[in-house]
Design an enzyme around this catalytic site. Structure first.
Site, PDB file in Angstrom:
ATOM      1  N   GLY A  64      45.183 -66.303  14.050  1.00  0.00           N
ATOM      2  CA  GLY A  64      45.080 -65.180  13.494  1.00  0.00           C
ATOM      3  C   GLY A  64      43.847 -64.500  14.366  1.00  0.00           C
ATOM      4  N   GLY A 105      46.345 -69.377  13.331  1.00  0.00           N
ATOM      5  CA  GLY A 105      47.183 -69.317  12.631  1.00  0.00           C
ATOM      6  C   GLY A 105      48.746 -69.121  12.597  1.00  0.00           C
ATOM      7  N   GLU A 118      40.663 -74.735  16.618  1.00  0.00           N
ATOM      8  CA  GLU A 118      38.589 -74.534  16.121  1.00  0.00           C
ATOM      9  C   GLU A 118      37.869 -75.232  16.150  1.00  0.00           C
ATOM     10  OE1 GLU A 118      42.824 -73.416  13.915  1.00  0.00           O
ATOM     11  OE2 GLU A 118      42.655 -74.906  14.867  1.00  0.00           O
ATOM     12  N   ASP A 135      41.882 -74.603   9.966  1.00  0.00           N
ATOM     13  CA  ASP A 135      42.943 -73.679   8.781  1.00  0.00           C
ATOM     14  C   ASP A 135      43.835 -74.020   8.024  1.00  0.00           C
ATOM     15  OD1 ASP A 135      42.701 -72.195  10.411  1.00  0.00           O
ATOM     16  OD2 ASP A 135      41.601 -70.593   8.159  1.00  0.00           O
TER      17      ASP A 135
END
Length: 375
Positions: A87, A135, A158, A166
């Site tokens: 992301g 992402g 992450e 996530d």
């Protein structure tokens, strides 16, 4: 001469086409044959996903899902280096610092997109060639088919930037064989090529140079069923010989991974790694010691709870965690150390696992009332 209305239609049609073929567009959305094709087009940024791309992809998937002429959806990246490296973390960091809405909207809309992929009624084929992290994993792993190549590089890194794995990591990671998912989540270990298939992240493996042929064959199918698409992917998969003889990179460590990473707390995992003392354990210990202690604790709990939850419930939980990270310290510090100043020396607060209280972790998982993610 064209009637004014027709002329307008032609102009609109032209604009619509040029929007799709404009090389500066961050994402191309086009219909070819039986397939809707999503092409991520930010090669300089390794196709990192930003909010404007999410806002184009989400409604298009929903439209294709309803279209009787669209039989499958293909997603891929341009540039040859990455499918999607993650992301747009920098934009989120800047927004979070000044309390901008993007820090809420990005995660909310990204997770809604992950859910749309996970619930998509049309077969979804992700060509995960090159770097596929964070992402980018969310854009692929929840779909029906994930095709890796020898150039695929998978990771959920992450915990190194004060975040947690996530985009539905709490759903797919604990469902991987043994404790591999826990290991990947806590250490950010990178899987390459065929190992991405062997770990259960990809469903098929195809030689990189065969991707254009595969895509053309998918597009040329006649009113295909999911089985037809699977058969075609399988036919390419079986023909692939690249690294076929190589055993899974984690094979020799699987027994250790399964026992060491089955502990109930991060402290216990660390203790087990110290007691083990093997070179593998020592290496994992070094890695884990660099990660955000807060992230490690949130992540272990995220995976343990996510193991028995639906994808929707996991994404709702992860949205709560994302907002806790936006309110905290470590995410901004991690992004500074890894992506901005690149000094690789984050100063985590709290600095040790022992200082991250159960109460603090509990608070990260608390519902957000009317701000909760609704799917």
């Amino acid at each position: 001469r064209l009637k004014p209305f027709n002329r307008l239609q032609v102009i609109l049609q032209h604009l619509k086409m040029s929007k799709h073929t404009d090389s500066t567009a961050e994402v191309f959305l086009e219909k070819r044959g039986v397939a809707g094709i999503i092409t991520l087009n930010r090669p300089k940024a390794l196709n990192a996903l930003n909010i404007s791309m999410i806002r184009q992809i989400y409604p298009q998937i929903k439209t294709w899902e309803q279209d009787p002429e669209t039989f499958l959806i293909i997603i891929k990246g341009t540039g040859g280096k990455a499918f999607c490296a993650g992301g747009d973390i920098r934009a989120i960091t800047e927004a979070g610092k000044v309390g901008d809405r993007l820090a809420q909207d990005f995660f909310r809309e990204e997770y809604a997109l992950n859910n749309a992929i996970g619930t998509c009624k049309k077969p979804y084929v992700a060509l995960i060639d090159g770097i596929t992290m964070g992402g980018g994993v969310g854009l692929s792993v929840h779909g029906r088919f994930r095709v890796a190549t020898e150039k695929t590089l998978f990771a959920m890194p992450e915990t190194a930037i004060g975040l947690f794995p996530d985009v539905g990591g709490g759903y797919f990671l604990p469902r991987l064989p043994g404790k591999v998912g826990y290991y990947l989540a806590l250490t950010g270990f990178r899987l390459k090529g065929r190992d991405v298939l062997k770990a259960g992240i990809a469903t098929h493996f195809v030689d990189f140079e065969k991707l254009p042929d595969l895509e053309n064959d998918l597009i040329a199918l006649k009113s295909p069923s999911t089985e037809d698409i699977a058969d075609l992917l399988n036919s390419y998969h079986v023909k692939s010989k690249v690294d076929q003889e190589k055993e899974f990179v984690l094979n020799e460590h699987m027994e250790k991974i399964n026992s060491l990473f089955s502990a109930n707390s991060v402290e216990e995992i660390v203790k087990k790694l110290k007691q083990d003392g093997s070179s593998f354990a020592v290496k994992q210990l070094e890695t884990i010691n660099k990660m955000s202690p807060t992230s490690l604790k949130i992540t272990l709990r995220q995976l343990r709870e996510g193991a028995s939850m639906s994808l929707q419930d996991v994404l709702t939980m992860e949205y709560r965690l994302s907002q806790a990270c936006m309110r905290g310290h470590d995410f901004y510090e991690g992004v500074r150390a890894v992506l901005i100043d690149k000094d690789q020396s984050p100063r985590w607060k709290p600095a040790t696992l022992e200082e991250v209280s159960d109460e603090y972790v509990d608070n990260c998982f608390k519902p957000l009332g009317s701000d909760d993610l609704k799917l």
